[in-house]
Design a protein around this motif. Structure first.
Motif: not given
Length: 278
Positions: A164, A166, A182-188, A191-192, A195
């Motif tokens: 959660d 940062h 990034i945090d768990e609400s957005e991905g991991n 994911t970054l 991108r």
């Protein structure tokens, strides 16, 4: 026949300064706490003064901290996060009696330390380094970014994943050329990485070198991601330790070449050594 006579031999105990002059790491010694800061709930940044560790610590190496309690003789290993002058900073989570006691230290208190220990990241090559960290795996990567920031022949990108808060972004942004989190609400972190890869698609550049530290599942996922792209990947393994210098054999892990000790054979291993990229 006369009985044997046993005479005591003369012993010599070197001081820390004498050990350093002889090329040896100094023994366990007392260090003064200079700062303690709570970065997030249960996440502590502790700073102490030790000239030897400050001069010699390399990214992914760790130090042992000892409790002043005869009932708790085993040290706690913590990765070096930053070095400023003679001050050494660590970041850790309060998860038990030992870490709770360290979190309660105040500037001016002392703590016994030993280090630096372990095998560090190999940063000899020039080029682009991508530092992938998860949770409490970020401290050695902050140190890597700090060391790389002093060089003109490298570029450094930090990719951090959190549950959660940062909590480490403030520190790595001081040194990395680019920093993403990034945090768990957005991905991991995958994911970054996807991108970032998409953003640079079609650009001709040298293949990045990946440094990773974090939870086991995350590191395996990153190793697989790098394997599909034929990228080099160094892993700083996290494992429960007893002594921290190869005596107790508590921290062994399976590799392609047999069981290895994380504290002395590592903590840094190549992904291919672990067999994770096959």
């Amino acid at each position: 026949m006369p009985s044997a006579v046993f005479r005591p031999t003369t012993t010599f105990s070197a001081t820390n300064s004498q050990a350093i002059e002889a090329g040896f790491m100094p023994a366990r010694r007392s260090a003064v706490i200079t700062a303690v800061k709570e970065l997030s709930e249960g996440i502590i940044r502790l700073t102490f003064a030790d000239a030897y560790i400050a001069e010699h610590a390399q990214p992914a190496q760790f130090v042992n901290l000892y409790l002043p309690d005869p009932l708790h003789t085993a040290p706690r290993p913590f990765g070096v996060s930053e070095v400023n002058g003679e001050e050494v900073s660590l970041i850790f989570a309060v998860v038990g009696v030992g870490t709770e006691r360290f979190a309660q230290l105040q500037p001016g208190d002392t703590v016994d330390v030993l280090g630096p220990l372990g095998r560090p990241f190999n940063l000899e090559q020039s080029g682009h380094y991508v530092l992938v960290g998860g949770g409490l795996g970020v401290p050695p990567l902050i140190k890597a970014a700090q060391d790389l920031s002093r060089r003109a022949d490298v570029q450094c990108t930090a990719v951090f994943g959190y549950r959660d808060d940062h909590f480490a972004d403030e520190y790595v942004k001081r040194y990395a050329d680019f920093a993403f989190s990034i945090d768990e609400s957005e991905g991991n972190v995958i994911t970054l990485l996807d991108r970032i890869e998409a953003r640079h698609a079609g650009q001709r550049s040298a293949q990045p070198k990946i440094l990773v530290c974090g939870p086991l599942g995350m590191m395996k996922a990153v190793a697989a991601w790098t394997s599909r792209r034929n990228l080099s990947c160094q892993l700083s393994m996290e494992q429960r330790m007893g002594c921290g210098y190869g005596t107790c054999v508590v921290c062994t892990v399976d590799t392609k070449y047999g069981r290895k000790k994380v504290c002395s054979d590592g903590p840094v291993f190549n992904a291919q050594d672990m067999g994770w990229n096959e």
